[in-house]
Design a protein around this motif. Structure first.
Motif, PDB file in Angstrom:
ATOM      1  N   ILE A  12       0.754 -39.245   3.509  1.00 44.65           N
ATOM      2  CA  ILE A  12       1.840 -39.487   4.467  1.00 44.65           C
ATOM      3  C   ILE A  12       3.151 -38.877   3.981  1.00 44.65           C
ATOM      4  CG2 ILE A  12       3.286 -41.243   5.564  1.00 44.65           C
ATOM      5  CD1 ILE A  12       0.896 -43.120   5.555  1.00 44.65           C
ATOM      6  N   ILE A  46      -3.265 -38.271  15.192  1.00 50.70           N
ATOM      7  CA  ILE A  46      -3.854 -39.268  14.283  1.00 50.70           C
ATOM      8  C   ILE A  46      -5.329 -39.468  14.612  1.00 50.70           C
ATOM      9  CG2 ILE A  46      -3.867 -41.705  13.608  1.00 50.70           C
ATOM     10  CD1 ILE A  46      -0.853 -41.734  13.976  1.00 50.70           C
ATOM     11  N   VAL A 155      -0.852 -39.874  10.273  1.00 52.00           N
ATOM     12  CA  VAL A 155       0.327 -40.754  10.293  1.00 52.00           C
ATOM     13  C   VAL A 155       1.565 -39.994   9.807  1.00 52.00           C
ATOM     14  CG1 VAL A 155       1.364 -42.822   9.274  1.00 52.00           C
ATOM     15  CG2 VAL A 155      -1.007 -42.873  10.049  1.00 52.00           C
ATOM     16  N   PHE A 158       2.675 -37.814  12.562  1.00 53.77           N
ATOM     17  CA  PHE A 158       3.243 -38.685  13.599  1.00 53.77           C
ATOM     18  C   PHE A 158       4.680 -39.070  13.241  1.00 53.77           C
ATOM     19  CE2 PHE A 158       4.193 -43.060  14.860  1.00 53.77           C
ATOM     20  CZ  PHE A 158       4.027 -43.012  16.229  1.00 53.77           C
ATOM     21  N   LEU A 159       4.909 -39.509  12.009  1.00 57.17           N
ATOM     22  CA  LEU A 159       6.255 -39.902  11.582  1.00 57.17           C
ATOM     23  C   LEU A 159       7.223 -38.723  11.658  1.00 57.17           C
ATOM     24  CD1 LEU A 159       5.521 -42.170   8.471  1.00 57.17           C
ATOM     25  CD2 LEU A 159       6.215 -42.886  10.766  1.00 57.17           C
TER      26      LEU A 159
END
Length: 205
Positions: A12, A46, A155, A158-159
């Motif tokens: 991440i 994701i 993820v 996505f962030l």
């Protein structure tokens, strides 16, 4: 368990697909104009990474890798089909993206319309293929590690896209110099976010 947590957190923050490797930049820049569309595309990424990385792990370890076909017959122990990795990985990714596209069109036509051409373009999003290639390169010992890596990478992407979308929405009310409006200021902010994410390299898990 600690190893899985380490893989998840590193994928991440430390090995973020956008800020560490600049993979998937085309969709990242084009779709990140609103938080709503960015959230939809991020969730789709994701899902696709969470499915394709473990599936490609199985294909790589039981069909394509050196000696992977030994379970079929001892005579195939010297068989190496790794040269087919790219085409097989892309075929799996394209199949999963088609599934995601059908699901979104069925249950959220508005989101499907707002994402437009960028939804099917997940199939050629280099972040998706990059996830499978990194999985192959890092030689995870089991499918659980590969799955955790895929989900963590999704993820992280996505962030990144939701974060830049939130900033770009706020920039509409800011006095940005005319030459930098649009992609110019977006590139600058992306670079600053990349520098910020580099601070996570100091995490010891």
């Amino acid at each position: 368990m600690e190893n899985l947590l380490s893989i998840f957190v590193k994928s991440i923050f430390v090995d973020n697909m956008i800020f560490a490797y600049f993979l998937g930049m085309c969709s990242y820049l084009a779709v990140s104009k609103t938080v709503k569309t960015s959230t939809g595309l991020g969730l789709a990424v994701i899902f696709v990474l969470g499915i394709t990385v473990p599936v490609n792990y199985i294909i790589n370890n039981y069909l394509l890798g050196p000696g992977a076909l030994a379970w079929l017959s001892p005579s195939l122990v010297d068989m190496d089909l790794s040269f087919l990795s790219f085409i097989m990985f892309i075929a799996v990714i394209a199949s999963m993206v088609q599934l995601v596209e059908m699901i979104i069109e069925k249950f959220s036509p508005a989101l499907y319309s707002s994402l437009g051409i960028f939804l099917p373009l997940i199939a050629v999003n280099c972040a998706i293929l990059g996830g499978s290639l990194f999985m192959q390169e890092r030689e995870y010992v089991n499918i659980t590690e590969a799955t955790v890596f895929g989900l963590g990478s999704g993820v992280g992407w996505f962030l990144a896209i939701v974060g830049i979308a939130a900033i770009r929405e706020k920039l509409k009310y800011s006095n940005v110099p005319a030459p930098l409006r649009g992609l110019g200021i977006t590139f600058i902010i992306t670079g600053l976010m990349g520098i910020a994410f580099m601070t996570f390299m100091g995490i010891k898990l």
